[in-house]
Design a protein around this motif. Structure first.
Motif, PDB file in Angstrom:
ATOM      1  N   ALA A 147       0.844  -1.187   0.000  1.00  0.00           N
ATOM      2  CA  ALA A 147       0.000   0.000   0.000  1.00  0.00           C
ATOM      3  C   ALA A 147       0.880   1.238   0.000  1.00  0.00           C
ATOM      4  CB  ALA A 147      -0.937  -0.002   1.211  1.00  0.00           C
ATOM      5  N   ARG A 148       0.332   2.323  -0.489  1.00  0.00           N
ATOM      6  CA  ARG A 148       1.057   3.591  -0.539  1.00  0.00           C
ATOM      7  C   ARG A 148       0.759   4.388   0.726  1.00  0.00           C
ATOM      8  NH1 ARG A 148      -0.840   8.360  -2.908  1.00  0.00           N
ATOM      9  NH2 ARG A 148      -2.522   7.107  -3.798  1.00  0.00           N
ATOM     10  N   ARG A 149       1.815   4.755   1.457  1.00  0.00           N
ATOM     11  CA  ARG A 149       1.626   5.473   2.709  1.00  0.00           C
ATOM     12  C   ARG A 149       1.561   6.966   2.458  1.00  0.00           C
ATOM     13  NH1 ARG A 149       4.531   7.899   6.987  1.00  0.00           N
ATOM     14  NH2 ARG A 149       6.459   7.776   5.777  1.00  0.00           N
ATOM     15  N   ILE A 150       0.562   7.596   3.051  1.00  0.00           N
ATOM     16  CA  ILE A 150       0.390   9.047   2.958  1.00  0.00           C
ATOM     17  C   ILE A 150       0.403   9.602   4.370  1.00  0.00           C
ATOM     18  CG2 ILE A 150      -1.150  10.924   2.271  1.00  0.00           C
ATOM     19  CD1 ILE A 150      -2.263   9.125   0.097  1.00  0.00           C
ATOM     20  N   GLU A 151       1.337  10.491   4.655  1.00  0.00           N
ATOM     21  CA  GLU A 151       1.345  11.168   5.945  1.00  0.00           C
ATOM     22  C   GLU A 151       0.392  12.357   5.842  1.00  0.00           C
ATOM     23  OE1 GLU A 151       4.460  13.282   9.038  1.00  0.00           O
ATOM     24  OE2 GLU A 151       5.184  11.900   7.495  1.00  0.00           O
ATOM     25  N   PRO A 152      -0.706  12.361   6.592  1.00  0.00           N
ATOM     26  CA  PRO A 152      -1.739  13.403   6.419  1.00  0.00           C
ATOM     27  C   PRO A 152      -1.172  14.803   6.587  1.00  0.00           C
ATOM     28  CG  PRO A 152      -2.540  11.634   7.811  1.00  0.00           C
ATOM     29  CD  PRO A 152      -1.085  11.393   7.628  1.00  0.00           C
ATOM     30  N   ALA A 153      -1.581  15.681   5.657  1.00  0.00           N
ATOM     31  CA  ALA A 153      -1.137  17.079   5.701  1.00  0.00           C
ATOM     32  C   ALA A 153      -2.311  18.035   5.585  1.00  0.00           C
ATOM     33  CB  ALA A 153      -0.133  17.336   4.579  1.00  0.00           C
ATOM     34  N   VAL A 154      -3.532  17.544   5.838  1.00  0.00           N
ATOM     35  CA  VAL A 154      -4.737  18.374   5.754  1.00  0.00           C
ATOM     36  C   VAL A 154      -5.504  18.259   7.059  1.00  0.00           C
ATOM     37  CG1 VAL A 154      -4.955  18.248   3.249  1.00  0.00           C
ATOM     38  CG2 VAL A 154      -5.957  16.451   4.652  1.00  0.00           C
ATOM     39  N   SER A 155      -6.452  19.155   7.247  1.00  0.00           N
ATOM     40  CA  SER A 155      -7.259  19.172   8.466  1.00  0.00           C
ATOM     41  C   SER A 155      -8.705  19.486   8.105  1.00  0.00           C
ATOM     42  CB  SER A 155      -6.713  20.216   9.450  1.00  0.00           C
ATOM     43  OG  SER A 155      -6.806  21.513   8.891  1.00  0.00           O
ATOM     44  N   TRP A 156      -9.534  19.593   9.134  1.00  0.00           N
ATOM     45  CA  TRP A 156     -10.943  19.894   8.897  1.00  0.00           C
ATOM     46  C   TRP A 156     -11.115  21.231   8.182  1.00  0.00           C
ATOM     47  CZ3 TRP A 156     -13.978  15.912   9.465  1.00  0.00           C
ATOM     48  CH2 TRP A 156     -13.686  14.933  10.420  1.00  0.00           C
ATOM     49  N   ALA A 157     -10.232  22.180   8.442  1.00  0.00           N
ATOM     50  CA  ALA A 157     -10.347  23.497   7.813  1.00  0.00           C
ATOM     51  C   ALA A 157     -10.135  23.426   6.309  1.00  0.00           C
ATOM     52  CB  ALA A 157      -9.334  24.460   8.434  1.00  0.00           C
ATOM     53  N   ASP A 158      -9.423  22.422   5.838  1.00  0.00           N
ATOM     54  CA  ASP A 158      -9.171  22.277   4.402  1.00  0.00           C
ATOM     55  C   ASP A 158     -10.285  21.532   3.680  1.00  0.00           C
ATOM     56  OD1 ASP A 158      -6.532  23.437   4.624  1.00  0.00           O
ATOM     57  OD2 ASP A 158      -5.936  21.557   5.579  1.00  0.00           O
ATOM     58  N   LEU A 159     -11.232  20.997   4.425  1.00  0.00           N
ATOM     59  CA  LEU A 159     -12.265  20.153   3.826  1.00  0.00           C
ATOM     60  C   LEU A 159     -13.481  21.009   3.487  1.00  0.00           C
ATOM     61  CD1 LEU A 159     -12.669  17.151   3.164  1.00  0.00           C
ATOM     62  CD2 LEU A 159     -13.801  16.903   5.376  1.00  0.00           C
ATOM     63  N   VAL A 160     -13.866  21.006   2.226  1.00  0.00           N
ATOM     64  CA  VAL A 160     -15.028  21.770   1.756  1.00  0.00           C
ATOM     65  C   VAL A 160     -16.088  20.771   1.314  1.00  0.00           C
ATOM     66  CG1 VAL A 160     -15.867  23.545   0.181  1.00  0.00           C
ATOM     67  CG2 VAL A 160     -13.506  23.632   1.019  1.00  0.00           C
ATOM     68  N   THR A 161     -16.958  20.397   2.223  1.00  0.00           N
ATOM     69  CA  THR A 161     -18.044  19.445   1.966  1.00  0.00           C
ATOM     70  C   THR A 161     -19.284  19.899   2.724  1.00  0.00           C
ATOM     71  OG1 THR A 161     -17.251  18.075   3.795  1.00  0.00           O
ATOM     72  CG2 THR A 161     -16.539  17.455   1.591  1.00  0.00           C
ATOM     73  N   PRO A 162     -20.453  19.389   2.395  1.00  0.00           N
ATOM     74  CA  PRO A 162     -21.670  19.779   3.117  1.00  0.00           C
ATOM     75  C   PRO A 162     -21.587  19.414   4.598  1.00  0.00           C
ATOM     76  CG  PRO A 162     -22.211  18.692   1.054  1.00  0.00           C
ATOM     77  CD  PRO A 162     -20.738  18.523   1.251  1.00  0.00           C
ATOM     78  N   PRO A 163     -22.242  20.177   5.484  1.00  0.00           N
ATOM     79  CA  PRO A 163     -22.197  19.897   6.929  1.00  0.00           C
ATOM     80  C   PRO A 163     -22.619  18.480   7.305  1.00  0.00           C
ATOM     81  CG  PRO A 163     -23.085  22.084   6.540  1.00  0.00           C
ATOM     82  CD  PRO A 163     -22.951  21.449   5.193  1.00  0.00           C
ATOM     83  N   PRO A 164     -23.647  17.884   6.675  1.00  0.00           N
ATOM     84  CA  PRO A 164     -23.978  16.493   7.058  1.00  0.00           C
ATOM     85  C   PRO A 164     -22.828  15.510   6.811  1.00  0.00           C
ATOM     86  CG  PRO A 164     -25.792  17.488   5.856  1.00  0.00           C
ATOM     87  CD  PRO A 164     -24.641  18.419   5.719  1.00  0.00           C
ATOM     88  N   VAL A 165     -22.057  15.724   5.743  1.00  0.00           N
ATOM     89  CA  VAL A 165     -20.917  14.851   5.464  1.00  0.00           C
ATOM     90  C   VAL A 165     -19.835  15.037   6.522  1.00  0.00           C
ATOM     91  CG1 VAL A 165     -19.091  14.323   3.800  1.00  0.00           C
ATOM     92  CG2 VAL A 165     -21.402  14.810   3.002  1.00  0.00           C
ATOM     93  N   VAL A 166     -19.593  16.293   6.905  1.00  0.00           N
ATOM     94  CA  VAL A 166     -18.599  16.561   7.939  1.00  0.00           C
ATOM     95  C   VAL A 166     -19.008  15.902   9.254  1.00  0.00           C
ATOM     96  CG1 VAL A 166     -17.458  18.365   9.290  1.00  0.00           C
ATOM     97  CG2 VAL A 166     -17.864  18.705   6.846  1.00  0.00           C
ATOM     98  N   ALA A 167     -20.298  15.959   9.582  1.00  0.00           N
ATOM     99  CA  ALA A 167     -20.773  15.342  10.826  1.00  0.00           C
ATOM    100  C   ALA A 167     -20.550  13.830  10.809  1.00  0.00           C
ATOM    101  CB  ALA A 167     -22.253  15.657  11.024  1.00  0.00           C
ATOM    102  N   GLN A 168     -20.789  13.196   9.668  1.00  0.00           N
ATOM    103  CA  GLN A 168     -20.569  11.752   9.587  1.00  0.00           C
ATOM    104  C   GLN A 168     -19.074  11.407   9.656  1.00  0.00           C
ATOM    105  OE1 GLN A 168     -23.145  11.163   5.946  1.00  0.00           O
ATOM    106  NE2 GLN A 168     -23.824   9.391   7.139  1.00  0.00           N
ATOM    107  N   LEU A 169     -18.239  12.240   9.066  1.00  0.00           N
ATOM    108  CA  LEU A 169     -16.794  12.002   9.149  1.00  0.00           C
ATOM    109  C   LEU A 169     -16.303  12.122  10.586  1.00  0.00           C
ATOM    110  CD1 LEU A 169     -15.573  13.961   5.982  1.00  0.00           C
ATOM    111  CD2 LEU A 169     -15.707  11.486   6.264  1.00  0.00           C
ATOM    112  N   ARG A 170     -16.842  13.089  11.331  1.00  0.00           N
ATOM    113  CA  ARG A 170     -16.457  13.211  12.741  1.00  0.00           C
ATOM    114  C   ARG A 170     -16.954  12.004  13.540  1.00  0.00           C
ATOM    115  NH1 ARG A 170     -14.155  17.900  14.221  1.00  0.00           N
ATOM    116  NH2 ARG A 170     -14.343  19.707  12.827  1.00  0.00           N
TER     117      ARG A 170
END
Length: 660
Positions: free
Chosen positions: A384-407
């Protein structure tokens, strides 16, 4: 610089001169040309009449059975005759006079060790007596335990020389340094840890005389730490994969008998069976603990072991380990969801401390997470390809219901120890403690980025499974590759992402030929393996309808990623163009958001293309650059370019395409 060395060598020269002078005064045949090739009666008499420390001094006193020789005899099951034979063979290594005496008795001054026949005679046993000879055979405890070596196998039995290994001699003389032969395949045990749930059970098993145990390590469990915590005796940790045949196994057995240590063999598995080591360790009463992550194979030993599962340390114990390195101010919530062994916790805490020290800051949650990620093995990166995360919630532009499910997904991964462990909310059937979710939506709607955000929230690495290394045209190979992925992922603190999951998690179909049958077997295997997975897995797909319904029942969350509306597209354009990219005043983001119905991934691609156009002209990004980039994105997608979509900027597109 050399004066001290020369001074010491001068002292050596003085002692040599004195020894030569002493030899001359006692040498009655200085002119004999055969001097040194034989011993006269007078020479033997002189040797016998000369006392030498410590034999002519006071004998040490102590309780019976407490000397090193008595303790060794009890551990190895030696009879009084065995002890006599061992002492006879040991004598030349303790007092050089015995070399001359044994040479005299062997009628050959070149044979300065006791032979089998001489040892039996000195022990008062007839040379032809079978019971006595058996004590020097390969099955006798002296030879089988590595305490005595019968050399020169080509000679007749009675004329074979007996030698005691140097490690046995050193131990009986009070030297506790380990055998150098063990360095190639042993390692020091882990420090003991209080509070491990299996400690009492393992301790009682060894106290009751159970000599073969199998410790099956679950994710986060460490048999080496458990053995050090449960046993009062020392522990010899040996790796069967690094052992070189029976010689290493014999050295391990000998060291265990000398020191009273238990032997911990592992990790073992189908490729590294402990069969040879168990055969060598079998006869004496040495506690042998074998550890591995799989099931015990009955072919490894004819003796069935007591099986114990070694699980992760309780949360309170892990918090204490973090605090032991970082102090009591460490945040328990920042480390609770990591599946680490006690040894990995110590290393992770130390790595976090060093990272904070380099930044001249107190230890924070990012330092802790970085230290925990550093404990991940690299074995999964082959699949598998390893990705060290470099983003946060502030970088995510999605509808609020999607953000709630991700949390909610992040909370499930963080709190599963409490819900599934402490509260016993896990059902039976061998189901694991994993968390699985499905991200469904069109290409470019942010599924992969959302998985990276969840991994960043948990402080874990993201591992994207490369389907090219998993799917195989040969029957059964795909399942083997997937098993390797799941097995490696269970021992890694990371989020596993199956991108384009419908390629391997597709619907089962009616069996019409052999290909359908094997395809269905592949899907059935995946259904079973997903239920027993203990990690965090995310499946992403553009075609949810192609997934087997049995998969969705086993998923904890199904998150739909819709195409962005105009408001989200405006935020996406602003985020993708970024704060550092120079822009002209004619850049109309409201028009771009309302006119072009693009997903976030396509907006990102268009923004990058516009940046390259501006960079090649060495100027800020203009509206013309962005519009031309959108037109190129349309061509890539195979979409029709409608004139009304480009509005007042249509001329820019037609001019680039060379149209009137």
């Amino acid at each position: 610089m050399t004066a001290p060395l020369l001074h010491r060598l001068a002292g050596v020269e003085h002692r040599v001169r004195q020894a030569v002078a002493d030899a001359r005064t006692t040498d009655h045949h200085p002119d004999d040309p055969f001097r040194g090739l034989y011993l006269t009666e007078r020479d033997v008499e002189r040797i016998l009449s000369t006392g030498r420390a410590p034999f002519d001094g006071p004998q040490p006193s102590g309780p019976p059975g407490t000397s090193r020789l008595d303790v060794l005899a009890a551990r190895a099951g030696l009879l009084p005759l065995d002890l006599e034979l061992l002492l006879i063979a040991l004598a030349p290594d303790v007092d050089s006079r015995f070399e001359q005496l044994y040479g005299y008795l062997n009628d050959d001054v070149t044979r300065r060790r006791a032979t089998a026949g001489l040892a039996l005679r000195l022990a008062g046993v007839h040379e032809a007596a079978a019971p006595g000879r058996a004590r020097l055979s390969a099955s006798g405890p002296l030879v089988a335990c590595g305490l005595l070596v019968v050399e020169e196998p080509d000679r007749p039995f009675l004329s074979r020389a007996l030698r005691v290994p140097d490690r046995v001699v050193a131990h009986l003389l009070g030297d506790d340094r380990p055998d150098s032969a063990l360095a190639g395949f042993t390692c020091p045990p882990e420090p003991a840890v209080t509070g491990l749930p299996e400690t009492d059970q393992l301790s009682r098993a060894v106290e009751h005389g159970i000599r073969l145990l199998y410790l099956r390590e679950r994710p986060g469990g460490c048999a080496r730490t458990l053995a050090a915590s449960a046993l009062t005796s020392p522990v010899l940790c040996a790796d069967p994969a690094r052992m070189n045949g029976a010689a290493d196994a014999l050295a391990l057995l000998r060291e265990s008998l000398l020191t009273g240590a238990a032997v911990l063999l592992g990790p073992v598995g189908p490729g590294t069976p402990p069969t040879a080591a168990l055969e060598a360790l079998g006869p004496p009463a040495v506690p042998v603990l074998v550890h591995g992550s799989g099931e015990w194979d009955p072919a490894w030993s004819t003796e069935p072991p007591l099986r114990l599962d070694v699980g992760p340390a309780p949360p309170g114990t892990r918090r204490a380990l973090w605090s032991s390195v970082l102090g009591p101010e460490v945040d328990p919530a920042a480390t609770a969801h990591f599946t680490l062994t006690p040894a990995q916790v110590r290393r992770a805490a130390r790595a976090a401390h060093l990272a904070a020290l380099a930044e001249e800051l107190p230890v924070t949650a990012p330092h802790l997470r970085s230290g925990a990620r550093a404990q991940n093995a690299s074995s999964l990166e082959r699949l598998a390809r390893r990705i060290e995360p470099a983003v946060s919630w502030a970088d995510l532009v999605t509808p609020p219901p999607v953000v709630a499910q991700l949390r909610e997904l992040a909370d499930r991964a963080r709190l599963r120890e409490r819900v599934l462990g402490a509260w016993r909310m896990r059902t039976g059937g061998g189901r694991g403690r994993g968390v699985t979710a499905l991200f469904a939506g069109d290409s470019g709607t942010g599924k992969t980025m959302s998985a990276e955000v969840v991994a960043a929230e948990l402080g874990l690495d993201l591992y994207v499974v490369d389907l090219a290394t998993v799917v195989d045209k040969y029957v059964g190979e795909t399942e083997k590759n997937l098993e390797r992925v799941f097995t490696e992922a269970s021992s890694v603190n990371g989020v596993l992402l199956f991108d384009e999951a419908d390629a391997i998690f597709g619907k089962r179909s009616e069996v019409r030929d052999a290909h359908d049958r094997y395809a269905n077997l592949e899907s059935a295997y995946l259904l079973q393996r997903m239920e027993t997975f203990d990690g965090v897995a995310i499946l992403s797909t553009n075609l949810r309808a192609n997934l087997d319904e049995a998969f969705t029942r086993r998923l904890d969350l199904v998150i739909e990623f819709p195409l962005p509306d105009a408001g989200l597209r405006l935020a996406l354009w602003d985020a993708c163009l970024g704060p550092l990219l120079p822009r002209t005043d004619d850049l109309d983001l409201d028009f771009l958001a309302s006119a072009f119905e693009l997903a976030g991934g396509h907006i990102r691609s268009a923004a990058v293309t516009a940046a390259y156009l501006a960079a090649s002209a060495d100027r800020p990004v203009r509206m013309a650059d962005v519009v031309r980039a959108v037109a190129r994105e349309y061509r890539k997608l195979g979409r029709l370019r409608l004139d009304r979509e480009f509005g007042p900027y249509l001329s820019l597109v037609t001019a680039e395409e060379g149209l009137p």
